[in-house]
Design an enzyme around this catalytic site. Structure first.
Site, PDB file in Angstrom:
ATOM      1  N   ARG A  13       0.833  -1.214   0.000  1.00 34.22           N
ATOM      2  CA  ARG A  13       0.000   0.000   0.000  1.00 34.22           C
ATOM      3  C   ARG A  13       0.865   1.261   0.000  1.00 34.22           C
ATOM      4  NH1 ARG A  13      -1.878   0.762   6.222  1.00 34.22           N
ATOM      5  NH2 ARG A  13      -0.419  -0.706   7.143  1.00 34.22           N
ATOM      6  N   GLU A  61     -18.938   5.099   0.972  1.00 37.75           N
ATOM      7  CA  GLU A  61     -18.239   4.575  -0.200  1.00 37.75           C
ATOM      8  C   GLU A  61     -19.085   4.649  -1.471  1.00 37.75           C
ATOM      9  OE1 GLU A  61     -18.556   2.935   2.681  1.00 37.75           O
ATOM     10  OE2 GLU A  61     -16.525   2.814   3.491  1.00 37.75           O
ATOM     11  N   PHE A  86     -14.578  -2.915   1.044  1.00 36.53           N
ATOM     12  CA  PHE A  86     -15.491  -1.775   1.006  1.00 36.53           C
ATOM     13  C   PHE A  86     -15.465  -1.041  -0.326  1.00 36.53           C
ATOM     14  CE2 PHE A  86     -14.075  -1.925   5.637  1.00 36.53           C
ATOM     15  CZ  PHE A  86     -14.981  -2.926   5.920  1.00 36.53           C
ATOM     16  N   HIS A 112      -5.471  -3.555   1.725  1.00 34.63           N
ATOM     17  CA  HIS A 112      -5.810  -4.513   2.779  1.00 34.63           C
ATOM     18  C   HIS A 112      -6.568  -5.711   2.212  1.00 34.63           C
ATOM     19  CE1 HIS A 112      -4.711  -0.961   4.967  1.00 34.63           C
ATOM     20  NE2 HIS A 112      -4.962  -1.472   6.157  1.00 34.63           N
ATOM     21  N   ASP A 120      -7.943  -7.822  12.100  1.00 34.37           N
ATOM     22  CA  ASP A 120      -9.334  -7.343  12.061  1.00 34.37           C
ATOM     23  C   ASP A 120     -10.333  -8.464  11.774  1.00 34.37           C
ATOM     24  OD1 ASP A 120      -8.852  -4.749  12.768  1.00 34.37           O
ATOM     25  OD2 ASP A 120      -8.877  -3.961  10.714  1.00 34.37           O
ATOM     26  N   ARG A 170      -1.888  -4.912   3.133  1.00 29.84           N
ATOM     27  CA  ARG A 170      -1.528  -4.181   4.345  1.00 29.84           C
ATOM     28  C   ARG A 170      -0.135  -4.502   4.897  1.00 29.84           C
ATOM     29  NH1 ARG A 170      -2.681  -5.885   9.931  1.00 29.84           N
ATOM     30  NH2 ARG A 170      -2.218  -4.140  11.282  1.00 29.84           N
TER      31      ARG A 170
END
Lengths: 318, 282
Positions: A13, A61, A86, A112, A120, A170
């Site tokens: 990223r 979004e 997302f 990610h 997460d 990530r």
């Protein structure tokens, strides 16, 4: 086999963040949008240098996709950035109508992605995004393998006229590709030549495939390693030539089976030259919390699993 | 500027186009098309700065329009054709295989006047906001218009766009809601309890203007008021109170003609009621 040196672990990223900044310097039409994830997407440097071209959308979004399409219609080159889930599954219909069917020059920066999002857990770990994006007509799907290549892929996406899905991750991972090699959309990169088995990989699994090839070499198996950095359109010529040479293929990806790179490749071989293929992927399941390394191992995506799959497909070749 | 009589004549012609199009296609959405006809007639005839002959999709130097309620293609295509974007005779191809006049707006058929695809509801206001922001970034002083439905405004994305447009100070964005109180399954109040759109848009920080969607003076002054907000830093929402199926007695005021096509004898009756312009084909 050809040696690849990890010049220091970096997150892909951050490669995107560096590429975005450079793309912004090269072309004033480049704008960046995010849904409250400027830091996670490494858009901070771009935002600092081009504050008027950085557009914060808040946690909304769907609107971000439409706003990016509108900006593209007026001639901008928008990058929309969020976590992979997302910016794909959550907004699939928006991407379909506003970007894909709407033919707008929007770049989807998808961070990610995959199981290595880690702690997460499953709500944030999409293993389905490549399938969704492949399904959109004309969508270009890029899955670069390290920091350097992600930066170059970002520049290539900015220069390409049309919707692009750019997937990265990530965690910090080995950085080993040539920082100055331009990214060519539609090209599969042969990282190591070998005659016995073809290892196809993309994203984080490319380094794992290289490690697997080294382990296989120690056992006298010469593996050809190909970085399928463009998942759509596939570099069919390179893949078919390699399969014709080795007669056995492994496809390793940080994604589930359904609609992934494995099925794309299997479809290609089924249409042209049937070849035994073994699949290294997440199967048909959700992720869970854990460190990236633990998850790669537990979900069968690391070098050891790729090497095992190579031996299995070699058995089938006989 | 057109006189009210001229506008009335144009609107009547458009309503006749709408009915002929959906009857020829044996499908389409006449109800909402006829409630928004007078609004779009004023918009295209007198409000928008646009040049059909020089149209390009980037809209540079021109006002732009997005039909967020994409099913209103009958009125949209008729207004575009009557404004000179493509031949009026092409209206006869509506929804036919190979036609540029797709069931919902498409940018893949090179139909002049269409800036963005729509049809999946709730998305057009976001695109319009993006266009308005693009114009701001380019120093282009022109406006972006967007027509939404009140039923469509049940979509959450409409309100995301509402927040975005205020946050980014898009006073070059003029949204309109065809506030006809009807949607496919019945009255909006019965289907979703949407409540008072005026209070909602005001709470969102928009300049809210309420107008009579079938009174040309009211429509005209609503647009003038909306345009005068340039410099306020706020987008404008015009809530046009209207009747679904307006102009034909048996179609007016009910959701039943949302996506229903008149039978041949009903078409004849409807065209007779809209007889202020000469009969004939498109």
């Amino acid at each position: 086999m050809k040696k690849y040196i990890d010049t220091g672990k970096k997150d892909t990223r951050s490669g995107f963040g560096a590429g975005l900044l450079e793309a912004g310097r090269r072309d004033s039409r480049v704008v960046a949008l995010t849904a409250d994830l400027k830091g996670s997407l490494k858009m901070g440097d771009f935002a600092a240098e081009f504050p008027e071209r950085f557009i914060q959308c808040g946690i909304a979004e769907a609107n971000m996709v439409g706003a990016a399409a509108g900006l593209a219609i007026t001639g901008k080159i928008p990058f929309i950035g969020s976590f992979a889930e997302f910016v794909t599954g959550r907004v699939y219909d928006q991407l379909r109508q506003e970007v894909s069917y709407g033919k707008t020059n929007v770049k989807i920066a998808s961070s990610h992605a995959g199981i290595t999002l880690g702690e997460d857990g499953a709500t944030h770990q999409t293993m389905e995004d490549i399938a969704l994006m492949r399904a959109l007509p004309e969508m270009v799907v890029l899955v670069p393998c390290d920091y350097n290549q992600t930066m170059q892929a970002t520049l290539a996406a900015a220069a390409y006229d049309g919707p692009v899905y750019l997937r990265f991750g990530r965690p910090s991972v080995p950085n080993f590709t040539d920082p100055n090699e331009p990214f060519v959309i539609g090209k599969a990169y042969i990282l190591n030549e070998g005659a016995d088995v073809t290892l196809l990989a993309a994203g984080h699994t490319v380094w794992e495939a290289l490690q697997a090839a080294e382990a296989l070499e120690a056992e006298g198996i010469r593996a050809e390693v190909i970085n399928v950095a463009t998942v759509k359109p596939l570099d069919e010529k390179t893949l078919l030539e390699s399969a014709a040479k080795t007669g056995a293929v492994v496809v390793a990806e940080e994604h589930n089976m359904a609609g992934g790179i494995g099925e794309a490749v299997a479809g290609l071989f089924a249409r042209t030259s049937p070849t035994p293929v073994e699949f290294v992927n997440g199967g048909d399941r959700f992720g869970q919390s854990g460190t990236p390394a633990a998850l790669m191992q537990a979900y069968g995506l690391d070098a050891a699993h790729i090497a095992a799959a190579a031996k299995k497909v070699l058995e089938r070749k006989k | 500027m057109h006189t009210n009589d001229q506008l009335k004549s144009l609107s009547t012609q458009v309503r006749r186009d709408i009915l002929r199009m959906v009857c020829a296609a044996k499908s389409g959405h006449p109800g909402g098309s006829m409630s928004s006809t007078d609004i779009l007639t004023v918009l295209y005839a007198d409000v928008m700065k646009h040049d059909p002959a020089a149209w390009t999709r980037d809209g540079k130097g021109q006002d732009m329009f997005v039909l967020s309620a994409g099913h209103l293609t009958p009125v949209y295509y008729s207004e575009l054709a009557r404004a000179g974007y493509f031949p009026v005779s092409e209206l006869a191809t509506f929804r036919q295989f190979g036609a540029r006049l797709q069931g919902h707006p498409s940018v893949r058929k090179d139909l002049p006047g269409v800036f963005q695809a729509s049809g999946s509801l709730g998305q057009g206001l976001s695109a319009a906001a993006g266009m308005a922001l693009g114009k701001k970034l380019d120093g282009d002083e022109n406006f972006v218009f967007c027509l939404c439905g009140d039923g469509e405004s049940e979509e959450g994305q409409i309100w995301e766009a509402g927040m975005f447009a205020v946050h980014h100070g898009l006073d070059n964005l003029i949204a309109m809601t065809d506030w006809n109180g009807q949607q496919i399954d019945g009255p909006v109040s019965a289907v979703a309890g949407e409540g008072d759109l005026s209070e909602k848009w005001q709470a969102w920080g928009w300049r809210v203007i309420i107008a009579d969607g079938h009174d040309f003076d009211s429509i005209r002054s609503a647009f003038e008021l909306a345009r005068s907000g340039k410099g306020s830093g706020k987008p404008a929402m015009i809530l046009f109170q209207s009747d679904m199926g307006h102009g034909v007695d048996f179609m007016a005021g009910t959701h039943k003609w949302h996506g229903t096509v008149p039978k041949p004898e009903q078409l004849e009756d409807a065209l007779r009621q809209l007889g202020e312009t000469p009969l004939g084909d498109f």
